[in-house]
Every structure is written in C-alpha cells, then in structure tokens.
Design a protein around this motif. Structure first.
Motif, PDB file in Angstrom:
ATOM      1  N   GLY A 138       0.834  -1.194   0.000  1.00 39.55           N
ATOM      2  CA  GLY A 138       0.000   0.000   0.000  1.00 39.55           C
ATOM      3  C   GLY A 138       0.867   1.241   0.000  1.00 39.55           C
ATOM      4  N   GLY A 139       0.640   2.116   0.985  1.00 34.34           N
ATOM      5  CA  GLY A 139       1.418   3.339   1.084  1.00 34.34           C
ATOM      6  C   GLY A 139       2.639   3.226   1.975  1.00 34.34           C
ATOM      7  N   LEU A 140       3.000   2.015   2.381  1.00 32.33           N
ATOM      8  CA  LEU A 140       4.206   1.786   3.174  1.00 32.33           C
ATOM      9  C   LEU A 140       5.363   1.398   2.279  1.00 32.33           C
ATOM     10  CD1 LEU A 140       5.828   1.097   5.844  1.00 32.33           C
ATOM     11  CD2 LEU A 140       4.943  -1.235   5.547  1.00 32.33           C
ATOM     12  N   PHE A 141       6.503   2.055   2.455  1.00 36.44           N
ATOM     13  CA  PHE A 141       7.759   1.516   1.942  1.00 36.44           C
ATOM     14  C   PHE A 141       8.675   1.328   3.130  1.00 36.44           C
ATOM     15  CE2 PHE A 141      12.068   1.455   0.320  1.00 36.44           C
ATOM     16  CZ  PHE A 141      11.941   0.546  -0.720  1.00 36.44           C
ATOM     17  N   ALA A 142       9.010   0.089   3.409  1.00 36.12           N
ATOM     18  CA  ALA A 142       9.883  -0.250   4.522  1.00 36.12           C
ATOM     19  C   ALA A 142      11.279  -0.510   3.978  1.00 36.12           C
ATOM     20  CB  ALA A 142       9.353  -1.479   5.263  1.00 36.12           C
ATOM     21  N   GLY A 143      12.163   0.459   4.133  1.00 35.88           N
ATOM     22  CA  GLY A 143      13.518   0.319   3.634  1.00 35.88           C
ATOM     23  C   GLY A 143      14.278  -0.737   4.415  1.00 35.88           C
ATOM     24  N   GLU A 144      14.955  -1.605   3.700  1.00 33.69           N
ATOM     25  CA  GLU A 144      15.687  -2.698   4.331  1.00 33.69           C
ATOM     26  C   GLU A 144      17.186  -2.446   4.385  1.00 33.69           C
ATOM     27  OE1 GLU A 144      14.686  -5.642   5.879  1.00 33.69           O
ATOM     28  OE2 GLU A 144      12.867  -4.446   5.906  1.00 33.69           O
ATOM     29  N   SER A 145      17.769  -2.050   3.281  1.00 35.32           N
ATOM     30  CA  SER A 145      19.216  -1.832   3.266  1.00 35.32           C
ATOM     31  C   SER A 145      19.573  -0.989   2.049  1.00 35.32           C
ATOM     32  CB  SER A 145      19.968  -3.167   3.221  1.00 35.32           C
ATOM     33  OG  SER A 145      21.367  -2.991   3.410  1.00 35.32           O
ATOM     34  N   MET A 146      20.738  -0.359   2.123  1.00 34.57           N
ATOM     35  CA  MET A 146      21.256   0.418   1.003  1.00 34.57           C
ATOM     36  C   MET A 146      22.764   0.277   0.973  1.00 34.57           C
ATOM     37  SD  MET A 146      20.348   4.115   2.735  1.00 34.57           S
ATOM     38  CE  MET A 146      20.427   5.025   1.206  1.00 34.57           C
ATOM     39  N   PHE A 147      23.356   0.567  -0.172  1.00 37.82           N
ATOM     40  CA  PHE A 147      24.815   0.461  -0.288  1.00 37.82           C
ATOM     41  C   PHE A 147      25.312   1.518  -1.260  1.00 37.82           C
ATOM     42  CE2 PHE A 147      23.974  -1.392  -4.338  1.00 37.82           C
ATOM     43  CZ  PHE A 147      25.130  -1.199  -5.080  1.00 37.82           C
ATOM     44  N   HIS A 148      26.612   1.789  -1.186  1.00 38.82           N
ATOM     45  CA  HIS A 148      27.285   2.565  -2.224  1.00 38.82           C
ATOM     46  C   HIS A 148      28.657   1.965  -2.466  1.00 38.82           C
ATOM     47  CE1 HIS A 148      29.271   4.437   1.248  1.00 38.82           C
ATOM     48  NE2 HIS A 148      30.235   4.778   0.408  1.00 38.82           N
ATOM     49  N   ASP A 149      29.123   2.084  -3.691  1.00 36.03           N
ATOM     50  CA  ASP A 149      30.452   1.605  -4.046  1.00 36.03           C
ATOM     51  C   ASP A 149      31.476   2.559  -3.435  1.00 36.03           C
ATOM     52  OD1 ASP A 149      32.969   1.546  -5.713  1.00 36.03           O
ATOM     53  OD2 ASP A 149      31.872  -0.099  -6.665  1.00 36.03           O
ATOM     54  N   PRO A 150      32.405   2.057  -2.616  1.00 37.94           N
ATOM     55  CA  PRO A 150      33.345   2.952  -1.935  1.00 37.94           C
ATOM     56  C   PRO A 150      34.327   3.649  -2.878  1.00 37.94           C
ATOM     57  CG  PRO A 150      33.935   0.657  -1.538  1.00 37.94           C
ATOM     58  CD  PRO A 150      32.600   0.646  -2.217  1.00 37.94           C
ATOM     59  N   VAL A 151      34.490   3.125  -4.081  1.00 38.50           N
ATOM     60  CA  VAL A 151      35.426   3.725  -5.037  1.00 38.50           C
ATOM     61  C   VAL A 151      34.709   4.662  -6.002  1.00 38.50           C
ATOM     62  CG1 VAL A 151      37.092   3.268  -6.874  1.00 38.50           C
ATOM     63  CG2 VAL A 151      36.992   1.753  -4.871  1.00 38.50           C
ATOM     64  N   HIS A 152      33.617   4.185  -6.579  1.00 36.80           N
ATOM     65  CA  HIS A 152      32.959   4.932  -7.648  1.00 36.80           C
ATOM     66  C   HIS A 152      31.627   5.563  -7.212  1.00 36.80           C
ATOM     67  CE1 HIS A 152      35.828   3.145 -10.404  1.00 36.80           C
ATOM     68  NE2 HIS A 152      35.496   1.933  -9.973  1.00 36.80           N
ATOM     69  N   GLY A 153      31.187   5.295  -6.010  1.00 38.05           N
ATOM     70  CA  GLY A 153      29.800   5.610  -5.677  1.00 38.05           C
ATOM     71  C   GLY A 153      29.574   6.693  -4.637  1.00 38.05           C
ATOM     72  N   ARG A 154      30.407   7.717  -4.617  1.00 39.84           N
ATOM     73  CA  ARG A 154      30.169   8.797  -3.655  1.00 39.84           C
ATOM     74  C   ARG A 154      28.747   9.347  -3.834  1.00 39.84           C
ATOM     75  NH1 ARG A 154      30.758  14.432  -3.891  1.00 39.84           N
ATOM     76  NH2 ARG A 154      31.111  15.413  -1.859  1.00 39.84           N
ATOM     77  N   ASP A 155      27.973   9.330  -2.765  1.00 39.20           N
ATOM     78  CA  ASP A 155      26.595   9.836  -2.723  1.00 39.20           C
ATOM     79  C   ASP A 155      25.623   9.002  -3.558  1.00 39.20           C
ATOM     80  OD1 ASP A 155      27.232  11.925  -1.005  1.00 39.20           O
ATOM     81  OD2 ASP A 155      27.644  13.322  -2.637  1.00 39.20           O
ATOM     82  N   ALA A 156      26.032   7.831  -4.043  1.00 40.01           N
ATOM     83  CA  ALA A 156      25.134   7.047  -4.898  1.00 40.01           C
ATOM     84  C   ALA A 156      23.929   6.511  -4.128  1.00 40.01           C
ATOM     85  CB  ALA A 156      25.895   5.894  -5.546  1.00 40.01           C
ATOM     86  N   SER A 157      24.138   6.052  -2.894  1.00 42.69           N
ATOM     87  CA  SER A 157      22.992   5.573  -2.121  1.00 42.69           C
ATOM     88  C   SER A 157      22.047   6.723  -1.779  1.00 42.69           C
ATOM     89  CB  SER A 157      23.462   4.866  -0.845  1.00 42.69           C
ATOM     90  OG  SER A 157      24.215   5.739  -0.016  1.00 42.69           O
TER      91      SER A 157
END
Length: 219
Positions: A138-157
């Motif tokens: 429904g109108g719930l989004f329950a975030g579980e996990s996120m990641f970013h690449d430590p080399v190429h992913g500054r601010d990607a998450s």
C-alpha cells in the motif's frame, strides 16, 4: 504462524520475539503489524518493532546543494538490478552485515512477487554505484538496506534515496510512510526522525490503506 496483532502483549523492547521460521507469508504478516525480521543467530530469526522507530517524512528529506549536484551524476532505475543490489547489501565484508542466506532468499521471492523493490544508481560508465531495496505494501515503503560503491559511488545511495522519495510522492498521494527502522546519525542528516512505537503503528495503519506508487523513475 507467529501472531503480531496485539502490541499490548509485546515487551517494551525493540526485539519482541524470535522464531526459527521464516517465510514470505510470515514476513508480510509481520510488516502489516509494524514488525520486521533480522537474524539473531544462525537459524534464529529475531522480530523487531523498535520502541522509537526511524521514519523519513516525505516532505522532510534534506538535500544540500552539493548533494543535489553530486546526485545528478547518476542515472536511476527501478527493479533493473535487484539481485545485484541485494548481493551488495549482503556483502559479508560490510561492517555490521546482517543479511544472511535465508533473508536474501525470502526477500528475493517477495521481489519476484512484486512486493519488494529496488532503486539503482548507475554512473556514466554503466557501473552500479549504489542502491537500496525494501518492502512496499500500500502506502508503506519499509527500507531494508542500502549500499554505495566505496570507489565509484560517492553519494550514490543518497541519490537512490532521493529517487525513492520522488517516486513515492510523484502522484501526489499524501500520507505514505517511509520506514527506515532505526534513526542513525547518518540518516538523521538526511531528515530521518524518530517516533514512538504507538505513533508508528498509527501511521502504518493509515498508510496501508493507501494505493501503492507506480514503480517507475519519475521524469
């Protein structure tokens, strides 16, 4: 099946119980009642409903000018690389990793059922640089996990989170709930707040009555 219907019977603790059982049906039953699973130990699943729940008000996301600029470096997609996002989030080399094989298998089943979704952030070279996944009911989004690449992913998450908030608000439906489980200093810097368990359950009850968003990246 474990029953979560009566919060008055829960202990005044973040962890309200444990089982050896884990299944997609049980996971969905738990989320409908404000509870989510995390492993206690190999073969033992803990069920959690934090006394102070972390949520991100959809009108409260903090995006600095520098973050907005950085986020524009990424192309966002939805549900195009769920398996990769899940694997990167479950990387055992990550500090405080908690996603075990049973969790990964069950959430993958829920993804195939159209209930668990991912948002991905790609750079100009086509590398997956960050992402997140979670449960939509429904109108719930329950975030579980996120990641970013430590080399190429500054601010990607963070870019993926911005995209998620845009997706949840694109159709103008108010009252949707973005649950992040616990408030951390990092999440607080993005606008995450804490609400008492009772208040979270009120917000959840209302959110579950709302329509789900359309799972596409807004223009």
């Amino acid at each position: 099946m474990v029953k979560f219907e009566d919060p008055r019977t829960w202990p005044k603790l973040d962890a309200i119980g444990g089982t050896v059982e884990l299944s997609p049906a049980l996971i969905l039953h738990a989320y409908r009642h404000g509870v989510f699973p995390m492993p206690f130990a190999p073969g033992l699943i803990g069920w959690f409903s934090p006394m102070r729940r972390g949520i991100l008000p959809l009108d409260g996301l903090r995006v600095s000018r520098s973050l907005r600029k950085s986020a524009k470096r990424y192309r966002l997609t939805v549900d195009q690389a769920f398996g990769q996002v899940l694997a990167r989030c479950a990387d055992p080399a990550r500090p405080h990793g908690w996603i075990d094989e049973a969790i990964a298998r069950n959430y993958a089943e829920l993804h195939h059922a159209g209930i668990v979704h991912s948002v991905e952030a790609w750079d100009a070279e086509g590398r997956l640089c960050g992402g997140l996944y979670g449960v939509n009911m429904g109108g719930l989004f329950a975030g579980e996990s996120m990641f970013h690449d430590p080399v190429h992913g500054r601010d990607a998450s963070k870019a993926a989170l911005i995209g998620l908030v845009d997706l949840l608000t694109a159709d103008g439906v108010g009252g949707r709930l973005l649950d992040v489980q616990w408030r951390t200093d990092h999440l607080a810097s993005l606008g995450v707040i804490e609400v008492p368990r009772d208040r979270y359950l009120e917000l959840l009850s209302a959110a579950l009555e709302l329509p789900a968003p359309e799972w596409v990246v807004p223009d």
